[in-house]
Design a protein around this motif. Sequence first.
Motif, short mmCIF file in Angstrom:
data_model
loop_
_atom_site.label_atom_id
_atom_site.label_comp_id
_atom_site.label_asym_id
_atom_site.label_seq_id
_atom_site.Cartn_x
_atom_site.Cartn_y
_atom_site.Cartn_z
N SER A 155 0.81 -1.13 -0.07
CA SER A 155 0.09 -0.07 0.01
C SER A 155 0.85 1.23 -0.06
N SER A 156 1.79 1.37 0.84
CA SER A 156 2.78 2.50 0.75
C SER A 156 3.52 2.79 -0.67
N LYS A 157 3.77 1.74 -1.12
CA LYS A 157 4.55 1.67 -2.49
C LYS A 157 3.69 2.44 -3.55
N GLU A 158 2.28 2.09 -3.46
CA GLU A 158 1.36 2.49 -4.60
C GLU A 158 1.43 3.90 -4.30
N LYS A 159 1.17 4.67 -3.23
CA LYS A 159 1.00 5.79 -2.81
C LYS A 159 2.36 6.88 -3.44
N MET A 160 3.49 6.39 -3.24
CA MET A 160 4.62 6.86 -3.68
C MET A 160 4.77 7.04 -5.19
N ASN A 203 7.06 14.27 -12.58
CA ASN A 203 8.12 13.82 -13.85
C ASN A 203 7.37 14.41 -15.05
N MET A 204 5.92 14.67 -15.08
CA MET A 204 5.28 15.42 -16.18
C MET A 204 5.82 16.81 -16.39
N ALA A 205 5.54 17.37 -15.39
CA ALA A 205 5.94 18.74 -15.30
C ALA A 205 7.37 19.16 -15.65
N ILE A 206 8.29 18.37 -15.49
CA ILE A 206 9.70 18.52 -16.02
C ILE A 206 9.72 18.21 -17.44
N ASN A 207 9.02 17.51 -17.83
CA ASN A 207 9.15 17.34 -19.21
C ASN A 207 8.65 18.30 -20.08
N SER A 208 7.51 19.15 -19.83
CA SER A 208 7.18 20.12 -20.51
C SER A 208 8.32 21.24 -20.52
N ALA A 209 8.74 21.53 -19.36
CA ALA A 209 9.62 22.70 -19.38
C ALA A 209 10.73 22.28 -20.11
N GLU A 210 11.37 21.25 -19.85
CA GLU A 210 12.71 20.94 -20.88
C GLU A 210 12.35 21.04 -22.27
N ALA A 211 11.46 21.05 -22.95
CA ALA A 211 11.03 21.13 -24.49
C ALA A 211 11.02 22.40 -24.69
N ILE A 212 10.67 23.47 -24.12
CA ILE A 212 10.85 24.97 -24.43
C ILE A 212 12.17 25.36 -24.20
N ASN A 213 12.81 24.81 -23.17
CA ASN A 213 14.28 25.27 -23.11
C ASN A 213 15.08 24.83 -24.36
N ALA A 214 14.71 23.87 -24.91
CA ALA A 214 15.55 23.16 -25.81
C ALA A 214 15.38 24.22 -27.19
N MET A 215 14.33 24.76 -27.39
CA MET A 215 14.16 25.44 -28.76
C MET A 215 15.19 26.75 -28.58
N PHE A 216 15.26 27.50 -27.58
CA PHE A 216 16.06 28.53 -27.32
C PHE A 216 17.40 28.11 -27.75
N LYS A 217 17.81 26.93 -27.24
CA LYS A 217 19.23 26.59 -27.59
C LYS A 217 19.58 26.29 -28.90
N LYS A 269 12.23 14.91 -7.96
CA LYS A 269 11.84 13.76 -8.56
C LYS A 269 12.92 12.48 -8.24
N ASP A 270 14.35 12.81 -8.28
CA ASP A 270 15.29 11.71 -8.00
C ASP A 270 15.09 11.34 -6.53
N ASP A 271 14.68 12.14 -5.53
CA ASP A 271 14.53 11.56 -4.25
C ASP A 271 13.31 10.63 -4.39
N LEU A 272 12.41 10.84 -4.90
CA LEU A 272 11.06 10.16 -5.05
C LEU A 272 11.66 8.69 -5.69
N ALA A 273 12.60 8.91 -6.68
CA ALA A 273 12.81 7.44 -7.33
C ALA A 273 13.58 6.76 -6.41
N ILE A 274 14.47 7.23 -5.75
CA ILE A 274 15.12 6.24 -4.59
C ILE A 274 14.21 5.71 -3.68
N SER A 275 13.39 6.45 -3.12
CA SER A 275 12.53 6.02 -2.23
C SER A 275 11.64 4.90 -2.95
N LEU A 276 11.37 5.08 -4.21
CA LEU A 276 10.41 3.97 -4.65
C LEU A 276 11.32 2.70 -5.01
#
Lengths: 1050, 388
Positions: A263-268, A276-290, A824-831
């Motif tokens: 049960s605790s694993k499912e919440k996490m 993870n979704m938030a990070i993905n959209s931000a990184e797409a915009i930053n790439a075009m400027f580059k 996100k990385d912290d969450l991945a380790i816990s998982l």
Amino acid sequence: MKPIKIVMSAFGSYADKIEISFEEVNGGLFLISGDTGAGKTTIFDAITYALYEQTSGGIRDGNMMRSQFADSDTLTYVELTFKYQGEIYKIKRNPQYERRAKRKTADGNGFTTEAPKVELTLPDGKVFMGNKTETNNKITEVLGIDKEQFTQIAMIAQGDFLKLLHANSDERKRIFSKIFDTRIYSRIQDVLQSKLKEINTELAKNKTLCEHEMKNVSCIEGSIYENQWIDMYSGFEFKTDEVLTLIESINKEIKEAENTIISSKEKMQVSFNEINMAINSAEAINAMFKKLKLARDMKIELYNKKEEHHNNEIRLNSAKRAEIIKPEENRYIDKLNSLREIEKRIFIINKWLVDNENQLLALSENLAMCEKNKNENEEKLNHSIARINDTIDKYDELEQKKALIVDIEKEKLSLEQNISKLKAEIENLNLWKLKLDSEQDSLKNCYTEFTDAQLKVKDIEKNVIELDELNKLAGELSLSKDKYDISIIEANKALNTYSASNEIYEKLYRAFLSEQAGILAKERLKENIPCPVCGSTSHPSIAVVSEHAPTQADVENAKQKRDIAEKNSSLVNENLQAIKQQYTMSKELVLNKARLLVKEDFSIEADINLIYQLLEKFKKELEQYKIILNMAISNKAKYEANIVSLENISKQILAKSSNLDEITNKYNEIKIEFATINSNIEDIKKHLYFKSKAEAVQGLNMRKAKLHELNKAVNDATNNYNNMLRQIEARKGQQKSELDNQIRVNAEVEECKESYYGFIKANKFSSEEEYKKSKLTLNQIEALQSQIDDYNKKLSDTDNEIRIYTEQTEGKTEIAVTDMIKTKDDLAISLQEIEKEFKQIYALDRKNSDARANIDKLFKQRKEIKSQYEIYNSLNATANGNISGKIKMDFETYIQRQYFNKIIAAANKRLDRMTSGQFLLQCRELTDLGNRGPVGLDLDVYSLLTDTTRDIKTLSGGESFMAALSMALGLSDVIQATAGAVHLDTMFIDEGFGSLDDSSRGQAINVLNELAGNNRLVGIISHVNELKEQIDNRLVVKKSDKGSTVYWAK
Amino acid sequence: MKFFHLSDLHIGKQLNHYNLKEDQIHILNQVVKLAEEQKPNAIILAGDIYDKSIPSAEAVTIFDNFLTQLSDIKPAIPVLIISGNHDSAERLDFASTILGRHNVYIAGLPPREKHEYLKKVTLNDEYGEINIYLLPFLKPGYVRHLFDEGEITSYDDAVRKIIERENIDYSKRNILVAHQFFTFQNIKPETCDSEITLISVGGLDNVDVSAVKDFDYVALGHIHGPQKIGYDHIRYGGTLLKYSVSERNHNKSLTVVNVKNKGEKPEIEQLKLKPLRDLRLEEGLLEEILARATDENRHDYISVILRDELEQYKPKEQLENVYTHILEIRVDNSRTRSKLEASCEEINIENPYEAFENFFFSMQNRDMTEDERKAMISIITSVKENDR
């Protein structure tokens, strides 16, 4: 089995072939005596070997059996003839061994290996067909016992006899096992034991498996069951139910913990997905400027390379122009090269022509010379050849004539010899005829001479015979007269002797008579005794005996002498009368004959000598006439022989004369023929140049060859000259065409040169030099072109990118994502951690469930095996004599006890006799057996006297020997009884008798002698002196440097 | 002509481990005394002087003393000795020529060369000359070489031929001394245990008495019981002592023979001898045997057969307490008889399973369980199958 004969060859201590016949013993006891090591036991060994292919000691190695004394020619083998059930068998066997070869072998070491062989001859005289193993099996089948049994019962071996006696139960078991084949019982024991061992192994395996599975069971950390489970390990096999219950509890605890983690694993996982979704959209915009920035940087770089780009374009242009001129240039160069070639060829031709024109001149001169030579000789040679050809046949004719003349000459010579020979013969014959004719003339009176001589001889011979007879009679007459004269003298002498002896007697007789009174008085007359004559008792004058008075004996003696003389005288007288008569008759006979033969007035007294003289005269005459007669006989014979000879000679002369005429005619004919042929030969010889045909042919050939040579020289010279002339003309043609070429190519070169320079000018090059500078290779041109194209494309692309990214980034800014990524990385380790935790507990769950199932199964198996164990343990302990607290007797021993008891019973029958009923042997009762060590076949001594038993080892040496001997005999009985039709009629006892005292030995020998009876053969091998005296049948083995010998003692 | 006929002295013999030295000296002394009294014309010892071919020092001394004592008797009595099968012929022959000059005539060896003959001793008595032929013990092999091949095949041949070649004048008085196993038309003399029989081919060691019947007397040795064989004048002298239990009933005595005129039957007289100890068999219950002991007989050599059915308390010790020279003690009752009776039942090996069943019961004192039975059957079956 009873041996009849054994032959040992180079076997053991016997170097040569040794033959022992047991038929001499036939039955009963016999002694084998001999020195130590002489080979007493070998005899038994040989028997055992023949039967079983190994010695009683178990030796199989042929090299050990072979006698060390044997020489290379002697083969090692044993031949045993034996009787079994009345049938005769024979076995011949030899081991494998090495011996020195008779011949050198190929490998040179001189050893050869003898292959092992066996041959069994059956009672019907046939040899058993089969290989060695089959034969061995057949032998064992015939005998009914194997080697083990045989050596146990047929031989009580030296030092071995105590073995069976003193063996402990276990050793005895091993011996019996082989003898009585009780091995099936021991195999039952073995199988039981191995079965139990198997079960034990299974149990141990099961335990290991259980332990292994239990180790697979574990608790969660800090479990309340942890200590409880560890305690469970030791002795788990005895508390299987508890084990299973505890595993149930442990597994339940694990399941609960597992659910919490899920049960605790499912919440996490949900939170992680959002960030993870938030990070993905931000990184797409930053790439075009580059990307926009990157395009702008490229544009600047391209601008900086513009100058270089322009230069490239100019260089490419001039190169392209130069490319048009290139073919013209090439054509010009080619033509130039052709011209050079032609010039070179012309030079070579010119040089050749100069050289060969000189040669042509020389060849022409040679030709002229050859033709001249030919013209000079040709005609002469042809003429000579024709002449030889004409005469060649004449040579053959000449040879034939020569041969003919030789033959004729030979015949002529032989005829000449014959003629002279015949002439000489005829001459001789004529001479001989003349000689014989004269001889016959002298012999013509031979017949009359012969008859005369014959008559004369006969006459004289008659006279000689008659005179000879008369002469003999005359001799006899003379002898007769002598005898008569002597007889007269003898008669007178005898008469005289008689007269003398008579006188003596008369005288003595008278004297004796006259002395009678004296003698009487002397003997009879005694005083006072009456005289026999007169009766007077007084004798005053007694007559005395004179001194020389003869006694009565003297008188008697003289009388005897006189009587003898008288008798003698009358005998002699008678004889005289007989002789006288004979003499008178003889005289008459001679006188009559002599008057006929000698002379008419023949008188014996005057003419007796005439007889002999006349005889001698006639004898001489006879000799003479005999010689004359012989001569006449030989003359007569000669005369007759000559007549025959003369006839013969005349015949021969006639024959030879006619022969001579014939031969003389023939000779004259041949003489004429010889002269004719000789003149022929001289004629032919005049016409011939050469000596022989061979020489003529040779001369002909030589001339023909010379003619041919001349023609050939002219031909060769002509050919050579013509050849050279043709070559020179050909070269001259070549020279002309090359010179034409040179002129044509020279014009072409000029034309090309003009065109080439025209092209340079037309393409806007100021000079040939400029053109050559601008010239590039095709690769260089292509590389330059692509460099220019590349630049142009990059420039247009960059412009495009700058346009697109400017449009897209309009109205937008760059976003910072660093913080979001960290969350996100912290969450991945816990998982990950919780996942690991889950996996662990899941695995634990799985493992425990599996273990539980396995343990359950194993425990069930274990129960099964344990019950098997109980069964086999009890069976095994019983069969192998391992029941604790009970005697250690195994199953096989139990079976063997029956045989053992039987053997002892049989042994005791003998032992009772040998020991006078002092002790017996006894198999130890089950109730008396000890608990320590294997038991069951233990032997005791039972004292009949005291009814007590004691250990067998308490027997003395002699007692032991008797006991052992009895045991061996008992064993023999039992084996023969159990093996059914086994009849072993032989036994050997090797030593042991030395340990017995006199009476025991006597008893033992008696027992053996009875055992032997008349049919069995019991051999005793011993040194004991008393046995030698006691046993007549003795086989003596003698040791020597060259191997032992053996013989029956007589 | 009166002479003592002795044989088989077996000097040095042991009887069941008892040394008979004293007994032999005792009996030989009696012989000497009888010789002094009887003054025989000769003493004949017909073989087996010693018990062994190599006699012990003791034995030689006994015999030496015996001969010395005899030679002390005046007037001198000739002693005639032959070897027996127990004697060593060569050893006995030692110094025989020298002894021959002193009235001791020994014939150890039979003739060995063709020119040799039996030793012959001629003695005189009131009836004239008497020839005594000494034939030592011989085996066929000893004399075979004296005759043609194949002539000697048996003991009978050997003795017969050896006597034949002597060319004996049977019109005179002749005595033969011999030591062979003489039989009369297959009738054997009564034998006993102490004569060790010769072991020869087919047991043909006997000689028929017909070979020697023409002698006026034949003095034999070898058989231990005194007896005639076939004819009255052919006799075994017998031993002076009982040398085995089987001789317990023998009347051991000294044979005195008197040969008178030719053709007259010799007179035989047996002189009683008194041994130092008798040899007897005591048979019966222990109590009875003990009761039979007297001061006279308790030193005898006795062989005991006990017939008590009940086992007696230390019978050997009890007997030894009373009897001093016990040769052997045997027990003959139902116990010993049953022990000796060989178990006559055949060896009967049951099939392995049944055998095991019995074995199991005797070892475990219970029967096998059903499971054990099954296991055992399968084991035996598999063993049997593998056996094939």
